[in-house]
Design an enzyme around this catalytic site. Sequence first.
Site, PDB file in Angstrom:
ATOM      1  CG  ASP A   1      -1.734  -1.271   1.342  1.00 30.27           C
ATOM      2  OD1 ASP A   1      -2.256  -1.727   0.318  1.00 30.27           O
ATOM      3  OD2 ASP A   1      -1.803  -1.812   2.459  1.00 30.27           O
TER       4      ASP A   1
ATOM      5  CE  LYS B   1       3.260  -2.694  -4.347  1.00 26.61           C
ATOM      6  NZ  LYS B   1       2.804  -2.387  -3.005  1.00 26.61           N
TER       7      LYS B   1
ATOM      8  N   GLY C   1      -4.130  -4.972  -4.564  1.00 23.17           N
ATOM      9  CA  GLY C   1      -5.196  -4.097  -5.062  1.00 23.17           C
ATOM     10  C   GLY C   1      -4.605  -2.831  -5.637  1.00 23.17           C
ATOM     11  CG  HIS C   2      -2.129  -2.250  -8.341  1.00 28.34           C
ATOM     12  ND1 HIS C   2      -1.555  -2.031  -7.129  1.00 28.34           N
ATOM     13  CD2 HIS C   2      -1.251  -3.011  -9.036  1.00 28.34           C
ATOM     14  CE1 HIS C   2      -0.385  -2.644  -7.092  1.00 28.34           C
ATOM     15  NE2 HIS C   2      -0.185  -3.248  -8.228  1.00 28.34           N
TER      16      HIS C   2
ATOM     17  CD  GLN D   1       1.005  -9.126  -1.903  1.00 22.12           C
ATOM     18  OE1 GLN D   1       1.815  -9.827  -2.468  1.00 22.12           O
ATOM     19  NE2 GLN D   1      -0.228  -8.987  -2.361  1.00 22.12           N
TER      20      GLN D   1
ATOM     21  CG  ASP E   1      -0.220  14.654  -0.577  1.00 17.73           C
ATOM     22  OD1 ASP E   1       0.543  13.717  -0.856  1.00 17.73           O
ATOM     23  OD2 ASP E   1      -1.461  14.563  -0.606  1.00 17.73           O
TER      24      ASP E   1
HETATM   25  P1  IMP Z   1      -2.363 -12.936   2.674  1.00 17.41           P
HETATM   26  O1  IMP Z   1      -1.446 -12.408   1.629  1.00 17.41           O
HETATM   27  O2  IMP Z   1      -3.812 -12.799   2.335  1.00 17.41           O
HETATM   28  O3  IMP Z   1      -1.986 -14.318   3.112  1.00 17.41           O
HETATM   29  O4  IMP Z   1      -2.170 -12.023   3.991  1.00 17.41           O
HETATM   30  C1  IMP Z   1      -0.953 -12.038   4.748  1.00 17.41           C
HETATM   31  C2  IMP Z   1      -0.621 -10.626   5.245  1.00 17.41           C
HETATM   32  O5  IMP Z   1      -0.259  -9.801   4.134  1.00 17.41           O
HETATM   33  C3  IMP Z   1      -1.792  -9.918   5.923  1.00 17.41           C
HETATM   34  O6  IMP Z   1      -1.290  -9.092   6.960  1.00 17.41           O
HETATM   35  C4  IMP Z   1      -2.364  -9.044   4.828  1.00 17.41           C
HETATM   36  O7  IMP Z   1      -3.049  -7.929   5.325  1.00 17.41           O
HETATM   37  C5  IMP Z   1      -1.089  -8.638   4.109  1.00 17.41           C
HETATM   38  N1  IMP Z   1      -1.301  -8.284   2.702  1.00 17.41           N
HETATM   39  C6  IMP Z   1      -1.574  -9.141   1.690  1.00 17.41           C
HETATM   40  N2  IMP Z   1      -1.695  -8.449   0.533  1.00 17.41           N
HETATM   41  C7  IMP Z   1      -1.494  -7.160   0.822  1.00 17.41           C
HETATM   42  C8  IMP Z   1      -1.455  -5.963   0.030  1.00 17.41           C
HETATM   43  O8  IMP Z   1      -1.624  -5.970  -1.201  1.00 17.41           O
HETATM   44  N3  IMP Z   1      -1.219  -4.805   0.710  1.00 17.41           N
HETATM   45  C9  IMP Z   1      -0.987  -4.783   2.043  1.00 17.41           C
HETATM   46  N4  IMP Z   1      -0.993  -5.869   2.812  1.00 17.41           N
HETATM   47  C10 IMP Z   1      -1.247  -7.053   2.205  1.00 17.41           C
END
Ligand code: IMP
Length: 434
Positions: free
Chosen positions: A13, A16, A40-41, A224, A333
Amino acid sequence: MPSLAIIGAQWGDEGKGKITDYIDETADLIVRFQGGNNAGHTIKVGDKVFKLHGLPSGVVRKGNLAVIGNGTVVNMDELIEEMDQVVKAGGTLEGLRISDRAHLIFNYHKKLDGAEEKYRGNKVVGTTKKGIGPAYQDKIARIGIRAGDLLEDAPLKEKTDFILPYKKDLMSMLESEPCGCDCGTLYEKMKGWRDKIGGYICDTSVLINEALDSGKKVLFEGAQGAMLDIDHGTYPYVTSSSTCGGGICTGAGVAPNRIGKVVGCLKAYTTRVGEGPLVTELSGEAADALQKKGGEFGVTTGRGRRCGWLDLVVAGHASRLCGFTSLAITKLDVLNDYEELPICMAYRIDGKETRYFPASISRLQRAEPIYITMKGWKGWDDTESVVKGGYDALPKEMRTYVQFIENNLNVPADMISIGPDRKDTIDRKKDWWA
Ligand code: IMP
């Protein structure tokens, strides 16, 4: 053979999506190399907005090849939904390619993700419940079903007949919700996926390497962030893939000497979703204010993100592991309202100071942040003058904050983002592929 990677320097988050969107305009091929639809983008192209989870961001641009690499895990039902969304919005899928070695996420993986979390009791990871961990477990246990399996009837049937009873036993042991299918229906469902997706499946390592051989510009799009890496992150509070630089080689099928530039996307403060240590975490009103100002709510799960000050122990760890050649500092910002801005330079653990990120969760839980305090740029809000005047039009204190990060990590901040729009971006490099 120009290639460039964009990797999150914190817990995901970092923004990116915006940075990738900015650079991928000039790329010929965009590759996702790890993770799945836990990412998520939000991508804006003209006046169209695309919310993507499993698809690489470049898929919406005509002429680009967009690759879902072998290191990813793919939920076909959700991918098809996303593909439909892109087509409805006038986007194109002609450039999409899916690795025959990418592993598939099934409904039983999602159910097991929930059941495993429940089983952990008060030690939950806080996963996205998308089945990511259980799908990667099957990959490592050598019982996964891969995209390429969809193309061959007999082995697909054999694998289905083996895996489903096994998973059902496991689900009943973990008191999981049922996955609601039998071997016959699952097999038919997979044949349906083959009809829709089969034409996109190929050996993407060959495709990427041939593109590099012919001088095409290849962008590796990280999902991630470095601190969620299965090896180097805050284990066990991590995702199940290799999010750092090394993940590109295994997850895209390219040799280490084919990775050119690596852009580390660094949010000007720190956030994370889910459980696990966050040494600079704020609490109470201070946390709420930063969360609100930064709009820190997940694109995939809607969960509020935990917020804290910038942590250079974290950023240094990420930079060493990923080999950042540039930084893209985002959301500066959001810090406009502060008189003073603490930056964490080291941790004190059991009376000793360290600049290195420890492996042990219990040591991290005892870690106290050691801050230096920078002067803020409270009240400044003149994005317009920066759009015209570039870096030099930033307030002096903001430039000092940026320079401090650059000097500390020994990496230039070649991109600085001071707002959600594309125009609110200071590009100090211009040619990202040179
Ligand atoms: P999983 O990837 O669903 O197994 O989650 C494992 C950990 O990674 C958790 O703390 C999620 O919140 C975190 N996580 C997984 N994908 C993202 C992402 O795209 N952004 C931020 N945190 C993520």
